[in-house]
Scaffold this motif. Structure first.
Motif, PDB file in Angstrom:
ATOM      1  N   UNK A 161      22.427  -2.914  32.611  1.00  0.00           N
ATOM      2  CA  UNK A 161      23.691  -2.615  31.948  1.00  0.00           C
ATOM      3  C   UNK A 161      23.304  -2.068  30.582  1.00  0.00           C
ATOM      4  N   UNK A 162      23.605  -0.804  30.342  1.00  0.00           N
ATOM      5  CA  UNK A 162      23.122  -0.114  29.154  1.00  0.00           C
ATOM      6  C   UNK A 162      24.128  -0.219  28.009  1.00  0.00           C
ATOM      7  N   UNK A 163      23.623  -0.571  26.832  1.00  0.00           N
ATOM      8  CA  UNK A 163      24.434  -0.629  25.622  1.00  0.00           C
ATOM      9  C   UNK A 163      23.982   0.483  24.689  1.00  0.00           C
ATOM     10  N   UNK A 213      25.919   0.096  34.425  1.00  0.00           N
ATOM     11  CA  UNK A 213      27.106   0.323  33.605  1.00  0.00           C
ATOM     12  C   UNK A 213      26.668   0.772  32.222  1.00  0.00           C
ATOM     13  N   UNK A 214      27.594   1.369  31.484  1.00  0.00           N
ATOM     14  CA  UNK A 214      27.310   1.821  30.118  1.00  0.00           C
ATOM     15  C   UNK A 214      28.429   1.324  29.198  1.00  0.00           C
ATOM     16  N   UNK A 215      28.040   0.641  28.134  1.00  0.00           N
ATOM     17  CA  UNK A 215      28.984   0.214  27.100  1.00  0.00           C
ATOM     18  C   UNK A 215      28.623   0.939  25.808  1.00  0.00           C
ATOM     19  N   UNK A 216      29.592   1.630  25.232  1.00  0.00           N
ATOM     20  CA  UNK A 216      29.386   2.356  23.985  1.00  0.00           C
ATOM     21  C   UNK A 216      30.074   1.573  22.870  1.00  0.00           C
ATOM     22  N   UNK A 217      29.319   1.166  21.862  1.00  0.00           N
ATOM     23  CA  UNK A 217      29.893   0.438  20.726  1.00  0.00           C
ATOM     24  C   UNK A 217      29.689   1.281  19.473  1.00  0.00           C
ATOM     25  N   UNK A 218      30.794   1.640  18.835  1.00  0.00           N
ATOM     26  CA  UNK A 218      30.750   2.504  17.659  1.00  0.00           C
ATOM     27  C   UNK A 218      31.570   1.909  16.535  1.00  0.00           C
ATOM     28  N   UNK A 219      31.367   2.443  15.339  1.00  0.00           N
ATOM     29  CA  UNK A 219      32.192   2.060  14.200  1.00  0.00           C
ATOM     30  C   UNK A 219      33.449   2.921  14.192  1.00  0.00           C
ATOM     31  N   UNK A 220      34.459   2.482  13.439  1.00  0.00           N
ATOM     32  CA  UNK A 220      35.713   3.225  13.386  1.00  0.00           C
ATOM     33  C   UNK A 220      35.618   4.492  12.534  1.00  0.00           C
ATOM     34  N   UNK A 221      34.519   4.650  11.790  1.00  0.00           N
ATOM     35  CA  UNK A 221      34.365   5.816  10.919  1.00  0.00           C
ATOM     36  C   UNK A 221      34.163   7.081  11.759  1.00  0.00           C
TER      37      UNK A 221
END
Length: 257
Positions: A161-163, A213-221
């Motif tokens: 599971x890729x982050x 699976x792929x989960x993308x975690x980003x900042x709101x900027x």
């Protein structure tokens, strides 16, 4: 000439790489996520690799093949030994490795496949068994983590599971290890500070490995949009249908969507 030589059934091969690591002559290497005999003249046909294969994908057959070249094998081994002994031209900290975390009760977690280097955290030294609060336990399972430094293919990617995370997210969100890194292979980057686009590298990683699976975690900027865009494009370019999601972290540490 007709002689005995290794045969690998690619349909049975699970890509663990154990046979390639066991082949002292260097005849077997990983190709397209599977093991393959890439140098017939390096294979002595003795089958030292056989007992290392967990799926029974390796056999010894007798057929027409080029002769075993012992001198060439020895020369290649000496060249490799000299290269390993020489000072590394790149960063030694970028060597791929798995990190073994103990299971509940102190039992070590098994490595999913051979790595160039491995780091083992045994029960006696692991923070998990030293009374550390759950939120403070490291969940990192592989190295390197930078997208630019990560290998395109590695055993730790198998069934992973890729982050894909912006590097600021781990600082903004306090329980990042517990809620995001746990049970995932993590790749981080900053599209504003890193040169180039991550799209090609991420595409190759997804295409060459069995990613679940792929989960993308980003900042709101806004600048973090480049990371999300690259990951989305990589999923499309890979030609695979993989479940994915995007999580956005606010600068105050909240999950905003």
């Amino acid at each position: 000439m007709r002689r005995k030589i290794v045969k690998i059934d690619r349909d049975k091969c699970n890509g663990c790489g154990a046979c390639a690591a066991a082949c002292q002559e260097g005849a077997i290497q990983m190709s397209g996520g599977k093991a393959a005999v890439v140098r017939e003249d390096y294979c002595d046909g003795l089958g030292n690799c056989l007992p290392h294969c967990p799926t029974g994908a390796i056999a010894i057959e007798e057929r027409e093949a080029v002769p075993f070249d012992e001198a060439a094998v020895k020369a290649a081994q000496e060249e490799l030994a000299a290269k390993n002994a020489a000072p590394a031209s790149g960063c030694p900290g970028s060597a791929a490795r798995a990190i073994f975390r103990p299971l509940p009760g102190g039992a070590p977690r098994m490595c999913p496949g051979p790595m160039a280097r491995a780091v083992r955290h045994d029960a006696a030294e692991a923070p998990e068994t030293a009374g550390a609060p759950a939120d403070l336990r490291s969940r990192l399972s592989q190295w390197p983590v930078q997208i630019k430094l990560a290998p395109v293919s590695a055993p730790f990617f198998k069934d992973a599971s890729l982050l894909v995370a912006a590097d600021c997210t781990a600082y903004a969100y306090g329980a990042f290890h517990r809620d995001f890194i746990k049970n995932r292979v993590v790749l981080i980057g900053c599209p504003k500070l890193d040169e180039g686009d991550y799209r090609e590298k991420l595409t190759e990683i997804i295409k060459n490995n069995e990613i679940k699976s792929v989960t993308i975690v980003r900042m709101e900027v806004p600048c973090c949009g480049g990371l999300e865009k690259a990951a989305r494009a990589a999923l499309m370019d890979s030609g695979k249908f993989i479940p994915w999601q995007v999580v956005t972290i606010g600068v105050d540490g909240r999950v905003v969507e």
